[in-house]
Write an enzyme that holds these catalytic residues in place. Sequence first.
Site, PDB file in Angstrom:
ATOM      1  CD  GLN A 250      11.314  13.741 -17.034  1.00 53.63           C
ATOM      2  OE1 GLN A 250      11.318  13.309 -18.179  1.00 53.63           O
ATOM      3  NE2 GLN A 250      12.552  14.507 -16.889  1.00 53.63           N
ATOM      4  CG  HIS A 253       8.323  16.079 -20.919  1.00 50.20           C
ATOM      5  ND1 HIS A 253       8.644  16.362 -22.093  1.00 50.20           N
ATOM      6  CD2 HIS A 253       9.181  15.845 -20.100  1.00 50.20           C
ATOM      7  CE1 HIS A 253       9.886  16.375 -22.013  1.00 50.20           C
ATOM      8  NE2 HIS A 253      10.170  15.918 -20.750  1.00 50.20           N
ATOM      9  CD  GLU A 318      10.282   8.354 -22.521  1.00 50.84           C
ATOM     10  OE1 GLU A 318      10.831   8.940 -23.201  1.00 50.84           O
ATOM     11  OE2 GLU A 318       9.080   8.847 -21.728  1.00 50.84           O
ATOM     12  CG  HIS A 319      12.509   8.931 -18.704  1.00 57.92           C
ATOM     13  ND1 HIS A 319      11.576   9.556 -19.346  1.00 57.92           N
ATOM     14  CD2 HIS A 319      13.646   9.150 -19.660  1.00 57.92           C
ATOM     15  CE1 HIS A 319      11.835  10.335 -20.382  1.00 57.92           C
ATOM     16  NE2 HIS A 319      13.108  10.227 -20.621  1.00 57.92           N
ATOM     17  CG  ASP A 352      14.847  14.451 -20.736  1.00 60.57           C
ATOM     18  OD1 ASP A 352      14.772  13.358 -21.164  1.00 60.57           O
ATOM     19  OD2 ASP A 352      13.798  14.948 -19.884  1.00 60.57           O
ATOM     20  CG  HIS A 412      13.096 -22.093 -53.501  1.00 63.50           C
ATOM     21  ND1 HIS A 412      12.095 -21.712 -54.191  1.00 63.50           N
ATOM     22  CD2 HIS A 412      13.540 -21.051 -52.780  1.00 63.50           C
ATOM     23  CE1 HIS A 412      11.783 -20.514 -53.699  1.00 63.50           C
ATOM     24  NE2 HIS A 412      12.741 -20.117 -53.019  1.00 63.50           N
TER      25      HIS A 412
END
Length: 441
Positions: A250, A253, A318-319, A352, A412
């Site tokens: 990862q 990336h 995230e992961h 992914d 109202h």
Amino acid sequence: MATWLKRGMDAQTKSDNNKAVRDTVEGILADIQARGDDAVRELSIKFDKWDRESYRLTQAEIDACVDTLSKQDITDIEFAQAQVRNFAQHQKDSLKDLEVETLPGVILGHKNVPVNAAGCYVPGGKYPLLASAHMSVLTAKVAGVKRVVTAAPPFSGKPAPAIVAAQAMAGADEIYCFGGIQAIGAMALGTQSIASVDMLVGPGNAYVAEAKRQLYGRVGIDLFAGPTETLVIADDSVDGELCATDLLGQAEHGPDSPAVLLTTSRKLAEDTLREVERLLEILPTAGIARKAWDVYGEVILADSDEEMVEIADFIASEHVQVMTKDPDYFLKNMTNYGALFLGPRTNVSFGDKVIGTNHTLPTMKAARYTGGLWVGKFIKTCTYQKVLTDEASALVGEYCSRLCALEGFAGHGEQANIRVRRYGHRDVPYAGAAAPLAAAE
């Protein structure tokens, strides 16, 4: 108490970097708003070294991209898209319209209504990330979105054939070849040649994430999906090579992708540190992964599974790859994560690329309040009401009148009173001129 064997970038430096990104994005979006296509072209030339009359690909260009792929390439894309479509359809099927009679003559309900137009960003500057096309375009189409627009930057000076093919096979209605802030701004704000969309989805770098943040409200967004984050939770049931592989898988990336090991085993922590260094000598993408690991990589030694849950929920990654003796313990007890990958037989790369769950997930601690992209993100749950009898209208009207008086909302209150007069046949004074409706007997 937890011990950090390796720490990443400090909070103040991160904050300074984020401010620089915010300022850059703000200026570029203002330029796109003011000048439209001209600004987009200048930005594409500057950042992507890419210039053409129209950034929308023609059908002939799309077909040419598809034709460059091998039969096996097409088969593999079809397999991945079948998995994503299948899971998305099951998610869609779980969403039900609702209609219920809550009081005699009072009908309340909701309908699940897809947005009309979605812009899907597919990152592809460093790598041609065709998987993002599956995750966004397919999910939008399963949700029922009528117009799906996609944007991806050129790769090596031209449209990336695999990305274009994946977008087309997923059902994109308009395919554009530009990237970064200019793509996000063009889809959200619209230009002379591009109609604006209702919402933006898709991952991207820090600039793409910040552009989505600044445009939120002008359009809807899926979530804040910035640079990839991964957290590996492990104990002595696995080895350092496996942990290091999942961390660096990862980290490649981008140079700003955090990769964190959280473990109860000092031996595993030290073995993983050694394996990371060994793998960085042979990994083809080590140039990027090394920067991410050196600046953002962390190794945390905890005392127990309970403490690992506490730390993991604070990180809100995230992961989250869980490789422990009892991975289901983390499924039952963790609350803040984008997606869980449970056990050594699976991994983040499966999610992914191919297994079927969506890979557009919350980053920057957004997992505290949102999950990842799914069909529900493209769907508005819109309520409605019907009152079928005079008696029901008068009954609800009496309660409404008194509650409006408590708030001082005369207008109202009169909306309620006029219905009590007409349908309940009671002589109720105008709300602005007299006391509110008396308490029901």
